[in-house]
Scaffold this motif. Sequence first.
Motif, short mmCIF file in Angstrom:
data_model
loop_
_atom_site.label_atom_id
_atom_site.label_comp_id
_atom_site.label_asym_id
_atom_site.label_seq_id
_atom_site.Cartn_x
_atom_site.Cartn_y
_atom_site.Cartn_z
N LEU A 225 0.82 -1.21 0.00
CA LEU A 225 0.00 0.00 0.00
C LEU A 225 0.86 1.26 0.00
CD1 LEU A 225 -2.79 -1.07 2.54
CD2 LEU A 225 -2.96 -0.91 0.04
N LYS A 226 2.00 1.20 0.66
CA LYS A 226 2.93 2.34 0.68
C LYS A 226 3.43 2.63 -0.73
CE LYS A 226 7.24 3.92 2.80
NZ LYS A 226 8.35 3.56 3.74
N LYS A 227 3.75 1.58 -1.47
CA LYS A 227 4.21 1.74 -2.86
C LYS A 227 3.10 2.34 -3.72
CE LYS A 227 7.45 -2.14 -2.63
NZ LYS A 227 7.76 -3.50 -3.11
N ILE A 228 1.88 1.86 -3.53
CA ILE A 228 0.75 2.37 -4.32
C ILE A 228 0.53 3.85 -4.05
CG2 ILE A 228 -1.75 2.22 -4.66
CD1 ILE A 228 -1.57 -0.77 -4.14
N ASN A 229 0.56 4.24 -2.78
CA ASN A 229 0.37 5.66 -2.43
C ASN A 229 1.45 6.54 -3.04
OD1 ASN A 229 -1.93 5.11 -0.93
ND2 ASN A 229 -0.80 4.83 0.98
N TRP A 230 2.68 6.07 -3.01
CA TRP A 230 3.80 6.83 -3.60
C TRP A 230 3.59 6.97 -5.11
CZ3 TRP A 230 7.64 6.08 -7.24
CH2 TRP A 230 8.72 6.97 -7.19
N LEU A 231 3.20 5.87 -5.77
CA LEU A 231 2.99 5.89 -7.21
C LEU A 231 1.81 6.79 -7.59
CD1 LEU A 231 3.64 2.12 -7.97
CD2 LEU A 231 4.90 4.03 -8.97
N GLU A 232 0.76 6.77 -6.78
CA GLU A 232 -0.40 7.63 -7.06
C GLU A 232 0.01 9.09 -7.10
OE1 GLU A 232 -4.70 6.26 -5.73
OE2 GLU A 232 -3.31 6.15 -4.06
N ARG A 233 0.82 9.51 -6.16
CA ARG A 233 1.25 10.91 -6.11
C ARG A 233 2.13 11.25 -7.32
NH1 ARG A 233 2.07 9.48 -0.66
NH2 ARG A 233 4.32 9.37 -0.99
N ARG A 234 3.02 10.35 -7.68
CA ARG A 234 3.93 10.63 -8.78
C ARG A 234 3.23 10.58 -10.14
NH1 ARG A 234 9.48 10.47 -8.07
NH2 ARG A 234 9.42 11.08 -10.28
N ILE A 235 2.37 9.59 -10.33
CA ILE A 235 1.69 9.44 -11.62
C ILE A 235 0.67 10.55 -11.83
CG2 ILE A 235 0.14 7.93 -12.96
CD1 ILE A 235 1.64 5.54 -11.82
N ALA A 236 0.13 11.09 -10.74
CA ALA A 236 -0.83 12.19 -10.85
C ALA A 236 -0.21 13.43 -11.50
CB ALA A 236 -1.37 12.55 -9.47
N LYS A 237 1.12 13.53 -11.44
CA LYS A 237 1.81 14.68 -12.02
C LYS A 237 2.04 14.51 -13.52
CE LYS A 237 4.27 15.57 -7.69
NZ LYS A 237 5.61 15.64 -7.02
N THR A 238 1.81 13.31 -14.03
CA THR A 238 1.95 13.06 -15.47
C THR A 238 0.58 13.17 -16.14
OG1 THR A 238 1.59 10.67 -15.33
CG2 THR A 238 3.85 11.46 -15.00
N ASN A 239 0.59 13.16 -17.45
CA ASN A 239 -0.68 13.28 -18.19
C ASN A 239 -1.26 11.88 -18.44
OD1 ASN A 239 -2.70 14.71 -19.35
ND2 ASN A 239 -1.44 15.72 -20.88
N THR A 240 -1.52 11.15 -17.34
CA THR A 240 -2.02 9.77 -17.44
C THR A 240 -3.53 9.75 -17.23
OG1 THR A 240 0.08 8.90 -16.63
CG2 THR A 240 -1.84 7.45 -16.49
N LEU A 241 -4.24 9.08 -18.14
CA LEU A 241 -5.70 9.02 -18.06
C LEU A 241 -6.16 8.00 -17.03
CD1 LEU A 241 -6.42 9.17 -21.91
CD2 LEU A 241 -6.53 11.06 -20.26
N GLU A 242 -5.56 6.82 -17.06
CA GLU A 242 -5.87 5.78 -16.10
C GLU A 242 -4.74 4.75 -16.08
OE1 GLU A 242 -9.01 2.88 -17.61
OE2 GLU A 242 -9.52 4.69 -18.76
N TRP A 243 -4.68 3.98 -15.01
CA TRP A 243 -3.63 2.96 -14.90
C TRP A 243 -4.06 1.87 -13.92
CZ3 TRP A 243 -0.69 2.74 -10.15
CH2 TRP A 243 -0.93 3.80 -9.26
N PHE A 244 -3.41 0.72 -14.04
CA PHE A 244 -3.71 -0.36 -13.11
C PHE A 244 -2.44 -1.18 -12.84
CE2 PHE A 244 -4.68 -2.23 -17.29
CZ PHE A 244 -4.06 -3.47 -17.23
N ILE A 245 -2.46 -1.86 -11.70
CA ILE A 245 -1.34 -2.70 -11.26
C ILE A 245 -1.71 -4.15 -11.56
CG2 ILE A 245 0.13 -3.31 -9.31
CD1 ILE A 245 -1.02 -0.70 -7.97
N PHE A 246 -0.78 -4.90 -12.09
CA PHE A 246 -1.06 -6.30 -12.43
C PHE A 246 0.19 -7.15 -12.18
CE2 PHE A 246 0.91 -4.49 -16.13
CZ PHE A 246 1.57 -5.52 -16.76
N GLY A 247 0.11 -8.42 -12.53
CA GLY A 247 1.26 -9.30 -12.37
C GLY A 247 1.38 -9.86 -10.97
N SER A 248 2.52 -10.49 -10.69
CA SER A 248 2.71 -11.20 -9.43
C SER A 248 2.66 -10.27 -8.22
CB SER A 248 4.05 -11.95 -9.44
OG SER A 248 5.13 -11.07 -9.64
#
Length: 321
Positions: A225-248
Amino acid sequence: MNIDKLIKYWKLIRPKYYNTLTRILVLSGIMLLSKPLWLDFLNIFFEKLELSLIGENDWKIGLITIVIALIYNIIHRYIDLNHERKSKPAFENVNKHKLKSFGELCQEIIPILNDNKYIFETTGPNSNIENLEPLRTDLTIWNKLKNEVIAPNNLAIKKLIELNQNLIPNQYENVFRAMVLHIDAFDEHLRNPEFDYSNFQFPKEFQKITLDASFEEAKTDRSFLKKINWLERRIAKTNTLEWFIFGSTVYTPAKANDFDIAMLVEHISIQMDNKLSKEIDALKFDYKIKFKQDLHLTIFNKSEKLDYETFADNNTLKIEM
Protein backbone atom coordinates in the motif's frame (compact mmCIF):
# COMPACT_ATOMS: atom_id res chain seq x y z
CA MET A 1 41.92 -13.69 -8.81
CA ASN A 2 39.24 -16.29 -9.72
CA ILE A 3 36.65 -15.91 -12.45
CA ASP A 4 33.78 -15.26 -9.97
CA LYS A 5 35.56 -12.17 -8.61
CA LEU A 6 36.27 -10.90 -12.11
CA ILE A 7 32.58 -11.26 -12.99
CA LYS A 8 31.60 -9.46 -9.77
CA TYR A 9 33.90 -6.51 -10.50
CA TRP A 10 32.69 -6.31 -14.10
CA LYS A 11 29.09 -6.14 -12.96
CA LEU A 12 29.98 -3.37 -10.54
CA ILE A 13 31.42 -1.04 -13.20
CA ARG A 14 29.05 -1.99 -16.02
CA PRO A 15 26.60 0.88 -16.75
CA LYS A 16 22.91 0.11 -16.53
CA TYR A 17 19.83 2.36 -16.30
CA TYR A 18 21.97 5.32 -15.30
CA ASN A 19 24.43 4.84 -18.20
CA THR A 20 23.47 7.94 -20.22
CA LEU A 21 24.80 10.45 -17.70
CA THR A 22 27.86 8.28 -17.05
CA ARG A 23 28.74 8.19 -20.73
CA ILE A 24 28.22 11.94 -21.18
CA LEU A 25 30.52 12.70 -18.24
CA VAL A 26 33.21 10.23 -19.33
CA LEU A 27 33.13 11.51 -22.91
CA SER A 28 33.40 15.11 -21.71
CA GLY A 29 36.30 14.19 -19.48
CA ILE A 30 38.14 12.45 -22.31
CA MET A 31 37.67 15.49 -24.54
CA LEU A 32 39.22 17.71 -21.86
CA LEU A 33 41.93 15.22 -20.93
CA SER A 34 43.17 14.97 -24.51
CA LYS A 35 42.78 18.44 -26.01
CA PRO A 36 40.49 18.20 -29.06
CA LEU A 37 42.28 17.58 -32.33
CA TRP A 38 40.66 20.55 -34.03
CA LEU A 39 42.24 22.90 -31.46
CA ASP A 40 45.68 21.45 -32.20
CA PHE A 41 45.16 22.05 -35.92
CA LEU A 42 44.12 25.66 -35.27
CA ASN A 43 47.11 26.26 -33.02
CA ILE A 44 49.47 24.88 -35.67
CA PHE A 45 47.83 26.85 -38.49
CA PHE A 46 47.78 30.11 -36.52
CA GLU A 47 51.22 29.96 -34.94
CA LYS A 48 50.69 32.71 -32.40
CA LEU A 49 47.34 31.38 -31.18
CA GLU A 50 47.17 29.24 -28.06
CA LEU A 51 43.56 28.13 -28.05
CA SER A 52 42.18 26.09 -25.18
CA LEU A 53 38.71 25.07 -24.07
CA ILE A 54 39.22 26.21 -20.50
CA GLY A 55 42.91 26.85 -19.89
CA GLU A 56 46.09 25.04 -19.08
CA ASN A 57 44.19 22.98 -16.53
CA ASP A 58 42.06 21.27 -19.19
CA TRP A 59 43.58 17.86 -18.45
CA LYS A 60 43.02 18.18 -14.69
CA ILE A 61 39.36 19.07 -15.13
CA GLY A 62 38.97 16.23 -17.63
CA LEU A 63 40.51 13.73 -15.21
CA ILE A 64 38.29 14.93 -12.34
CA THR A 65 35.20 14.67 -14.59
CA ILE A 66 36.02 11.05 -15.49
CA VAL A 67 36.61 10.14 -11.83
CA ILE A 68 33.28 11.72 -10.81
CA ALA A 69 31.48 9.82 -13.61
CA LEU A 70 32.97 6.50 -12.52
CA ILE A 71 32.19 7.11 -8.85
CA TYR A 72 28.59 8.03 -9.79
CA ASN A 73 28.26 4.86 -11.85
CA ILE A 74 29.78 2.57 -9.21
CA ILE A 75 27.59 3.94 -6.40
CA HIS A 76 24.39 3.41 -8.39
CA ARG A 77 25.55 0.04 -9.70
CA TYR A 78 26.27 -1.02 -6.12
CA ILE A 79 22.76 -0.02 -5.07
CA ASP A 80 21.39 -2.01 -8.01
CA LEU A 81 23.43 -5.17 -7.36
CA ASN A 82 22.98 -5.04 -3.61
CA HIS A 83 19.24 -5.52 -4.10
CA GLU A 84 19.39 -7.84 -7.12
CA ARG A 85 17.40 -10.97 -6.43
CA LYS A 86 19.11 -14.28 -7.10
CA SER A 87 17.17 -16.90 -9.03
CA LYS A 88 16.57 -20.09 -7.06
CA PRO A 89 13.92 -22.83 -6.74
CA ALA A 90 10.68 -21.62 -5.17
CA PHE A 91 10.89 -23.97 -2.18
CA GLU A 92 14.04 -22.12 -1.07
CA ASN A 93 12.10 -18.84 -0.98
CA VAL A 94 9.61 -19.91 1.69
CA ASN A 95 9.98 -17.16 4.29
CA LYS A 96 8.36 -18.96 7.21
CA HIS A 97 6.25 -22.05 7.79
CA LYS A 98 4.02 -21.07 10.71
CA LEU A 99 1.71 -18.33 9.43
CA LYS A 100 -1.03 -16.06 10.77
CA SER A 101 -3.74 -16.19 8.11
CA PHE A 102 -5.06 -18.25 5.23
CA GLY A 103 -4.02 -15.49 2.83
CA GLU A 104 -0.41 -15.63 4.07
CA LEU A 105 -0.43 -19.40 3.62
CA CYS A 106 -1.61 -19.05 0.04
CA GLN A 107 1.00 -16.37 -0.68
CA GLU A 108 3.72 -18.85 0.30
CA ILE A 109 2.19 -21.59 -1.85
CA ILE A 110 1.46 -19.65 -5.07
CA PRO A 111 5.09 -19.01 -6.17
CA ILE A 112 5.84 -22.72 -5.70
CA LEU A 113 2.83 -23.70 -7.81
CA ASN A 114 3.90 -21.25 -10.52
CA ASP A 115 7.41 -22.70 -10.48
CA ASN A 116 6.05 -26.22 -10.95
CA LYS A 117 3.65 -25.10 -13.66
CA TYR A 118 6.41 -23.39 -15.65
CA ILE A 119 8.66 -26.46 -15.46
CA PHE A 120 5.87 -28.81 -16.51
CA GLU A 121 4.73 -26.63 -19.43
CA THR A 122 8.25 -26.09 -20.78
CA THR A 123 9.86 -29.49 -20.20
CA GLY A 124 7.15 -32.01 -19.28
CA PRO A 125 5.10 -34.34 -21.49
CA ASN A 126 2.27 -32.67 -23.42
CA SER A 127 -0.56 -34.57 -21.81
CA ASN A 128 -3.22 -31.99 -22.63
CA ILE A 129 -5.35 -33.32 -25.50
CA GLU A 130 -6.08 -29.75 -26.58
CA ASN A 131 -2.38 -29.10 -27.17
CA LEU A 132 -1.75 -29.06 -30.91
CA GLU A 133 2.04 -29.23 -30.60
CA PRO A 134 3.85 -32.52 -31.30
CA LEU A 135 4.15 -34.82 -28.30
CA ARG A 136 7.39 -34.08 -26.43
CA THR A 137 9.48 -37.24 -26.45
CA ASP A 138 12.84 -36.10 -25.04
CA LEU A 139 12.07 -35.88 -21.34
CA THR A 140 15.65 -35.74 -20.06
CA ILE A 141 15.30 -32.26 -18.56
CA TRP A 142 11.83 -33.04 -17.21
CA ASN A 143 13.10 -36.19 -15.44
CA LYS A 144 15.95 -34.20 -13.93
CA LEU A 145 13.83 -31.24 -12.76
CA LYS A 146 10.95 -33.27 -11.39
CA ASN A 147 13.41 -34.87 -8.96
CA GLU A 148 15.55 -31.83 -8.20
CA VAL A 149 12.90 -29.08 -8.17
CA ILE A 150 9.30 -30.31 -8.38
CA ALA A 151 9.65 -32.95 -5.66
CA PRO A 152 11.14 -30.54 -3.05
CA ASN A 153 8.64 -27.88 -4.18
CA ASN A 154 5.81 -30.34 -3.49
CA LEU A 155 7.22 -31.25 -0.10
CA ALA A 156 7.42 -27.55 0.80
CA ILE A 157 3.72 -27.16 -0.09
CA LYS A 158 2.82 -30.23 1.96
CA LYS A 159 4.75 -28.94 4.97
CA LEU A 160 3.04 -25.54 4.73
CA ILE A 161 -0.40 -27.18 4.60
CA GLU A 162 0.27 -29.57 7.49
CA LEU A 163 1.69 -26.85 9.77
CA ASN A 164 -1.18 -24.45 9.06
CA GLN A 165 -4.22 -26.70 8.82
CA ASN A 166 -6.03 -24.56 11.41
CA LEU A 167 -5.99 -21.62 8.95
CA ILE A 168 -7.73 -23.49 6.10
CA PRO A 169 -11.45 -22.60 5.83
CA ASN A 170 -13.83 -25.56 6.12
CA GLN A 171 -15.07 -25.21 2.54
CA TYR A 172 -11.53 -25.75 1.20
CA GLU A 173 -10.41 -28.61 3.45
CA ASN A 174 -11.17 -31.36 0.91
CA VAL A 175 -9.30 -29.56 -1.87
CA PHE A 176 -6.21 -29.17 0.33
CA ARG A 177 -6.41 -32.84 1.37
CA ALA A 178 -6.56 -33.77 -2.31
CA MET A 179 -3.44 -31.70 -2.91
CA VAL A 180 -1.55 -33.54 -0.15
CA LEU A 181 -2.66 -36.90 -1.61
CA HIS A 182 -1.47 -35.78 -5.06
CA ILE A 183 1.94 -34.83 -3.59
CA ASP A 184 2.27 -38.18 -1.79
CA ALA A 185 1.27 -40.10 -4.92
CA PHE A 186 3.70 -38.16 -7.11
CA ASP A 187 6.48 -38.77 -4.59
CA GLU A 188 5.71 -42.49 -4.62
CA HIS A 189 5.82 -42.46 -8.43
CA LEU A 190 9.31 -40.93 -8.33
CA ARG A 191 10.51 -43.74 -6.07
CA ASN A 192 8.65 -46.40 -8.04
CA PRO A 193 7.99 -45.47 -11.72
CA GLU A 194 5.63 -48.45 -12.01
CA PHE A 195 3.24 -46.83 -9.53
CA ASP A 196 0.24 -45.31 -11.33
CA TYR A 197 -0.82 -42.05 -9.70
CA SER A 198 -3.48 -41.16 -12.29
CA ASN A 199 -6.18 -41.43 -9.60
CA PHE A 200 -4.49 -38.68 -7.62
CA GLN A 201 -4.32 -35.86 -10.14
CA PHE A 202 -3.56 -32.26 -9.23
CA PRO A 203 -6.83 -30.66 -7.97
CA LYS A 204 -7.54 -27.85 -10.43
CA GLU A 205 -9.50 -25.81 -7.87
CA PHE A 206 -6.39 -25.55 -5.71
CA GLN A 207 -4.70 -23.01 -8.01
CA LYS A 208 -7.72 -20.66 -8.13
CA ILE A 209 -8.39 -20.85 -4.38
CA THR A 210 -4.81 -19.99 -3.44
CA LEU A 211 -4.54 -17.27 -6.09
CA ASP A 212 -7.76 -15.52 -5.03
CA ALA A 213 -6.85 -15.69 -1.34
CA SER A 214 -3.37 -14.32 -2.07
CA PHE A 215 -4.88 -11.43 -4.03
CA GLU A 216 -7.19 -10.48 -1.15
CA GLU A 217 -4.31 -10.70 1.33
CA ALA A 218 -2.14 -8.43 -0.84
CA LYS A 219 -4.71 -5.64 -0.59
CA THR A 220 -3.91 -5.30 3.12
CA ASP A 221 -0.12 -5.49 2.81
CA ARG A 222 1.30 -2.30 4.34
CA SER A 223 4.46 -2.24 2.25
CA PHE A 224 2.42 -2.78 -0.91
CA LEU A 225 0.00 0.00 0.00
CA LYS A 226 2.93 2.34 0.68
CA LYS A 227 4.21 1.74 -2.86
CA ILE A 228 0.75 2.37 -4.32
CA ASN A 229 0.37 5.66 -2.43
CA TRP A 230 3.80 6.83 -3.60
CA LEU A 231 2.99 5.89 -7.21
CA GLU A 232 -0.40 7.63 -7.06
CA ARG A 233 1.25 10.91 -6.11
CA ARG A 234 3.93 10.63 -8.78
CA ILE A 235 1.69 9.44 -11.62
CA ALA A 236 -0.83 12.19 -10.85
CA LYS A 237 1.81 14.68 -12.02
CA THR A 238 1.95 13.06 -15.47
CA ASN A 239 -0.68 13.28 -18.19
CA THR A 240 -2.02 9.77 -17.44
CA LEU A 241 -5.70 9.02 -18.06
CA GLU A 242 -5.87 5.78 -16.10
CA TRP A 243 -3.63 2.96 -14.90
CA PHE A 244 -3.71 -0.36 -13.11
CA ILE A 245 -1.34 -2.70 -11.26
CA PHE A 246 -1.06 -6.30 -12.43
CA GLY A 247 1.26 -9.30 -12.37
CA SER A 248 2.71 -11.20 -9.43
CA THR A 249 2.93 -8.07 -7.29
CA VAL A 250 -0.88 -7.99 -6.82
CA TYR A 251 -0.97 -11.44 -5.20
CA THR A 252 2.54 -11.93 -3.75
CA PRO A 253 3.88 -8.38 -3.26
CA ALA A 254 6.62 -9.41 -0.82
CA LYS A 255 8.00 -12.00 -3.24
CA ALA A 256 7.57 -10.20 -6.58
CA ASN A 257 10.82 -9.32 -8.37
CA ASP A 258 9.29 -6.24 -9.95
CA PHE A 259 6.23 -4.00 -9.94
CA ASP A 260 4.07 -4.05 -13.10
CA ILE A 261 1.88 -1.14 -14.16
CA ALA A 262 -0.18 -0.56 -17.32
CA MET A 263 -0.84 3.10 -18.21
CA LEU A 264 -3.13 4.86 -20.66
CA VAL A 265 -1.62 8.25 -21.49
CA GLU A 266 -3.05 11.27 -23.24
CA HIS A 267 -0.16 11.72 -25.67
CA ILE A 268 -0.25 10.22 -29.14
CA SER A 269 3.39 9.13 -28.99
CA ILE A 270 5.68 8.95 -25.97
CA GLN A 271 8.73 9.08 -28.23
CA MET A 272 7.49 12.38 -29.68
CA ASP A 273 6.76 13.85 -26.26
CA ASN A 274 10.13 14.54 -24.68
CA LYS A 275 8.64 15.82 -21.40
CA LEU A 276 6.60 12.66 -20.79
CA SER A 277 9.52 10.45 -21.73
CA LYS A 278 11.71 12.19 -19.15
CA GLU A 279 8.96 11.96 -16.52
CA ILE A 280 8.65 8.20 -17.08
CA ASP A 281 12.41 7.67 -16.90
CA ALA A 282 12.55 9.70 -13.67
CA LEU A 283 9.61 7.72 -12.22
CA LYS A 284 11.33 4.39 -12.87
CA PHE A 285 14.65 5.64 -11.53
CA ASP A 286 13.21 7.15 -8.35
CA TYR A 287 11.11 4.04 -7.68
CA LYS A 288 14.19 1.83 -8.05
CA ILE A 289 16.20 3.93 -5.60
CA LYS A 290 13.38 4.23 -3.04
CA PHE A 291 12.00 0.68 -3.05
CA LYS A 292 15.01 -1.33 -4.37
CA GLN A 293 12.80 -2.91 -7.02
CA ASP A 294 12.33 -2.51 -10.77
CA LEU A 295 9.23 -0.70 -12.01
CA HIS A 296 7.96 -2.08 -15.33
CA LEU A 297 5.59 0.12 -17.31
CA THR A 298 3.37 -1.05 -20.16
CA ILE A 299 2.22 2.16 -21.82
CA PHE A 300 -0.65 2.73 -24.23
CA ASN A 301 -1.48 6.06 -25.83
CA LYS A 302 -5.05 7.32 -26.29
CA SER A 303 -5.25 5.96 -29.85
CA GLU A 304 -4.59 2.47 -28.39
CA LYS A 305 -7.41 2.56 -25.87
CA LEU A 306 -9.01 -0.64 -27.21
CA ASP A 307 -5.68 -2.45 -26.85
CA TYR A 308 -5.41 -1.12 -23.31
CA GLU A 309 -8.89 -2.38 -22.45
CA THR A 310 -8.14 -5.81 -23.96
CA PHE A 311 -4.91 -5.98 -21.98
CA ALA A 312 -6.84 -5.09 -18.83
CA ASP A 313 -9.46 -7.78 -19.52
CA ASN A 314 -6.72 -10.39 -19.98
CA ASN A 315 -5.32 -9.56 -16.55
CA THR A 316 -8.17 -10.65 -14.33
CA LEU A 317 -6.26 -10.01 -11.10
CA LYS A 318 -5.45 -6.31 -11.05
CA ILE A 319 -5.84 -3.19 -8.95
CA GLU A 320 -7.35 -0.35 -11.00
CA MET A 321 -6.52 3.24 -10.16
